[in-house]
Design a protein around this motif. Sequence first.
Motif, PDB file in Angstrom:
ATOM      1  N   LEU A 139       0.812  -1.214   0.000  1.00  0.00           N
ATOM      2  CA  LEU A 139       0.000   0.000   0.000  1.00  0.00           C
ATOM      3  C   LEU A 139       0.844   1.261   0.000  1.00  0.00           C
ATOM      4  O   LEU A 139       0.422   2.301  -0.505  1.00  0.00           O
ATOM      5  CB  LEU A 139      -0.944  -0.004   1.200  1.00  0.00           C
ATOM      6  CG  LEU A 139      -2.039  -1.082   1.166  1.00  0.00           C
ATOM      7  CD1 LEU A 139      -2.717  -1.197   2.530  1.00  0.00           C
ATOM      8  CD2 LEU A 139      -3.059  -0.776   0.083  1.00  0.00           C
ATOM      9  N   PHE A 140       2.034   1.170   0.577  1.00  0.00           N
ATOM     10  CA  PHE A 140       2.954   2.309   0.632  1.00  0.00           C
ATOM     11  C   PHE A 140       4.314   1.824   0.140  1.00  0.00           C
ATOM     12  O   PHE A 140       4.908   0.932   0.750  1.00  0.00           O
ATOM     13  CB  PHE A 140       3.051   2.843   2.065  1.00  0.00           C
ATOM     14  CG  PHE A 140       1.717   2.939   2.751  1.00  0.00           C
ATOM     15  CD1 PHE A 140       0.775   3.861   2.339  1.00  0.00           C
ATOM     16  CD2 PHE A 140       1.400   2.065   3.791  1.00  0.00           C
ATOM     17  CE1 PHE A 140      -0.466   3.929   2.959  1.00  0.00           C
ATOM     18  CE2 PHE A 140       0.176   2.135   4.418  1.00  0.00           C
ATOM     19  CZ  PHE A 140      -0.769   3.066   3.997  1.00  0.00           C
ATOM     20  N   PRO A 141       4.829   2.385  -0.943  1.00  0.00           N
ATOM     21  CA  PRO A 141       6.093   1.893  -1.516  1.00  0.00           C
ATOM     22  C   PRO A 141       7.238   1.844  -0.517  1.00  0.00           C
ATOM     23  O   PRO A 141       8.088   0.954  -0.583  1.00  0.00           O
ATOM     24  CB  PRO A 141       6.373   2.899  -2.639  1.00  0.00           C
ATOM     25  CG  PRO A 141       5.042   3.448  -3.013  1.00  0.00           C
ATOM     26  CD  PRO A 141       4.242   3.474  -1.741  1.00  0.00           C
ATOM     27  N   GLU A 142       7.247   2.775   0.437  1.00  0.00           N
ATOM     28  CA  GLU A 142       8.370   2.835   1.376  1.00  0.00           C
ATOM     29  C   GLU A 142       8.380   1.669   2.363  1.00  0.00           C
ATOM     30  O   GLU A 142       9.408   1.422   3.027  1.00  0.00           O
ATOM     31  CB  GLU A 142       8.352   4.159   2.145  1.00  0.00           C
ATOM     32  CG  GLU A 142       7.155   4.367   3.060  1.00  0.00           C
ATOM     33  CD  GLU A 142       5.969   5.044   2.384  1.00  0.00           C
ATOM     34  OE1 GLU A 142       5.147   5.640   3.101  1.00  0.00           O
ATOM     35  OE2 GLU A 142       5.869   4.983   1.141  1.00  0.00           O
ATOM     36  N   THR A 143       7.269   0.934   2.490  1.00  0.00           N
ATOM     37  CA  THR A 143       7.240  -0.199   3.409  1.00  0.00           C
ATOM     38  C   THR A 143       7.156  -1.536   2.677  1.00  0.00           C
ATOM     39  O   THR A 143       7.037  -2.585   3.314  1.00  0.00           O
ATOM     40  CB  THR A 143       6.058  -0.093   4.383  1.00  0.00           C
ATOM     41  OG1 THR A 143       4.836  -0.006   3.642  1.00  0.00           O
ATOM     42  CG2 THR A 143       6.198   1.119   5.283  1.00  0.00           C
ATOM     43  N   HIS A 144       7.204  -1.508   1.350  1.00  0.00           N
ATOM     44  CA  HIS A 144       7.156  -2.753   0.584  1.00  0.00           C
ATOM     45  C   HIS A 144       8.565  -3.322   0.458  1.00  0.00           C
ATOM     46  O   HIS A 144       9.475  -2.646  -0.010  1.00  0.00           O
ATOM     47  CB  HIS A 144       6.575  -2.492  -0.813  1.00  0.00           C
ATOM     48  CG  HIS A 144       6.546  -3.706  -1.678  1.00  0.00           C
ATOM     49  ND1 HIS A 144       7.352  -3.864  -2.786  1.00  0.00           N
ATOM     50  CD2 HIS A 144       5.807  -4.838  -1.585  1.00  0.00           C
ATOM     51  CE1 HIS A 144       7.105  -5.026  -3.352  1.00  0.00           C
ATOM     52  NE2 HIS A 144       6.181  -5.641  -2.642  1.00  0.00           N
ATOM     53  N   GLU A 250       1.848  -1.099  10.612  1.00  0.00           N
ATOM     54  CA  GLU A 250       2.216   0.031  11.469  1.00  0.00           C
ATOM     55  C   GLU A 250       2.233   1.332  10.689  1.00  0.00           C
ATOM     56  O   GLU A 250       1.799   2.386  11.186  1.00  0.00           O
ATOM     57  CB  GLU A 250       3.573  -0.241  12.111  1.00  0.00           C
ATOM     58  CG  GLU A 250       3.538  -1.369  13.140  1.00  0.00           C
ATOM     59  CD  GLU A 250       4.913  -1.750  13.649  1.00  0.00           C
ATOM     60  OE1 GLU A 250       5.923  -1.287  13.045  1.00  0.00           O
ATOM     61  OE2 GLU A 250       4.984  -2.505  14.637  1.00  0.00           O
ATOM     62  N   ARG A 251       2.742   1.271   9.466  1.00  0.00           N
ATOM     63  CA  ARG A 251       2.746   2.470   8.620  1.00  0.00           C
ATOM     64  C   ARG A 251       1.317   2.873   8.260  1.00  0.00           C
ATOM     65  O   ARG A 251       0.997   4.076   8.203  1.00  0.00           O
ATOM     66  CB  ARG A 251       3.558   2.189   7.340  1.00  0.00           C
ATOM     67  CG  ARG A 251       3.710   3.382   6.407  1.00  0.00           C
ATOM     68  CD  ARG A 251       4.506   4.489   7.055  1.00  0.00           C
ATOM     69  NE  ARG A 251       4.893   5.516   6.087  1.00  0.00           N
ATOM     70  CZ  ARG A 251       5.172   6.762   6.417  1.00  0.00           C
ATOM     71  NH1 ARG A 251       5.126   7.151   7.681  1.00  0.00           N
ATOM     72  NH2 ARG A 251       5.530   7.630   5.490  1.00  0.00           N
ATOM     73  N   TYR A 252       0.448   1.902   8.038  1.00  0.00           N
ATOM     74  CA  TYR A 252      -0.967   2.163   7.757  1.00  0.00           C
ATOM     75  C   TYR A 252      -1.591   2.942   8.917  1.00  0.00           C
ATOM     76  O   TYR A 252      -2.315   3.916   8.707  1.00  0.00           O
ATOM     77  CB  TYR A 252      -1.686   0.830   7.533  1.00  0.00           C
ATOM     78  CG  TYR A 252      -3.108   0.928   7.048  1.00  0.00           C
ATOM     79  CD1 TYR A 252      -3.412   0.815   5.689  1.00  0.00           C
ATOM     80  CD2 TYR A 252      -4.182   1.107   7.934  1.00  0.00           C
ATOM     81  CE1 TYR A 252      -4.732   0.882   5.238  1.00  0.00           C
ATOM     82  CE2 TYR A 252      -5.488   1.174   7.504  1.00  0.00           C
ATOM     83  CZ  TYR A 252      -5.752   1.065   6.147  1.00  0.00           C
ATOM     84  OH  TYR A 252      -7.046   1.127   5.700  1.00  0.00           O
ATOM     85  N   ARG A 253      -1.293   2.517  10.123  1.00  0.00           N
ATOM     86  CA  ARG A 253      -1.830   3.214  11.297  1.00  0.00           C
ATOM     87  C   ARG A 253      -1.303   4.643  11.386  1.00  0.00           C
ATOM     88  O   ARG A 253      -2.008   5.546  11.848  1.00  0.00           O
ATOM     89  CB  ARG A 253      -1.475   2.445  12.571  1.00  0.00           C
ATOM     90  CG  ARG A 253      -2.261   1.159  12.773  1.00  0.00           C
ATOM     91  CD  ARG A 253      -2.073   0.643  14.192  1.00  0.00           C
ATOM     92  NE  ARG A 253      -2.929  -0.509  14.475  1.00  0.00           N
ATOM     93  CZ  ARG A 253      -2.491  -1.762  14.541  1.00  0.00           C
ATOM     94  NH1 ARG A 253      -1.195  -2.002  14.354  1.00  0.00           N
ATOM     95  NH2 ARG A 253      -3.310  -2.746  14.820  1.00  0.00           N
TER      96      ARG A 253
END
Length: 304
Positions: A139-144, A250-253
Amino acid sequence: MRTAVGIPLDEWVARGSELEYRGQRVRYWSAGNGEPLLLIHGFPSGSWDWHYLWNELAACYRVIAVDMIGFGFSAKPRHYEYSLLDQADLLQAVLDHLDVGGYHILAHDYGDSVAQELLARDRSGPRKLGSVCFLNGGLFPETHHPVLMQKLLMSPLGFLIGRLYGRARMAQTFGNIFGPQTQPDETELDAFWRMIEFNQGRAVMHLLIRYIAERKVQRERWLQAMQHSHVPLRLIDGAVDPVSGKHMAERYRELIPAADVVLLESIGHYPQVEAPEQVLAHYLVFRHLPVKAECAAGPATAAV
């Protein structure tokens, strides 16, 4: 321990139908009654990923699944401009073909990105989406955190890597991203492999992998759509997934206001395969349906 009864791959394929999109044959499935629910699969497999949930969801909803271009049992042209935006066009075309108005989404992995695009489009109207539920995905490139195979496919030698990709390497990769206690068995691995190699799919894997770069281009637009969502969102996430597990949740939150997150402990990248009962229960709660009650839609109808 998983108790859900799945659908054998041959039976799954036989239940499908076909339509033409941009000159390519696309396979899709539809069953059940009630509100339409679009199931969007991930990379590198196909819609059979949902087979453990299919009959249960079809008792509550009109479920729809599509093998997107380049995946599963749909066409895999070697000269095609693969993109997440085009896959969203395809899904909208299938919904139009089935005369679907309003609908909901349950998505996984690559499908999460397509769902983000559909959410962004819906925000600007006409509004047809009722809700979106994400499973593990970038969902977020920085956490993939892409696996080694994905990194190799993105390299200048990606075209060669795809052609050399075999079942043994696939089994190793899937073993690494599934939970340690929910590993795929040989029958499941055979099915995953059949979806990948059908229509010489290995030859286009290096083209499909461009979605990782495309996510970066669309990040802010998709994030805005999620942060200002006009429909309910939920993330159901396998926590031990090294690709998009607890760290992504965690990044989603951090990024999504009033984030609705369900973490599945000990589950990896494929929650709908590893723990379908948990996914079903948490999804029905998200949709405000009793987990054990009969759905108002009644019994599922045959697939078309």
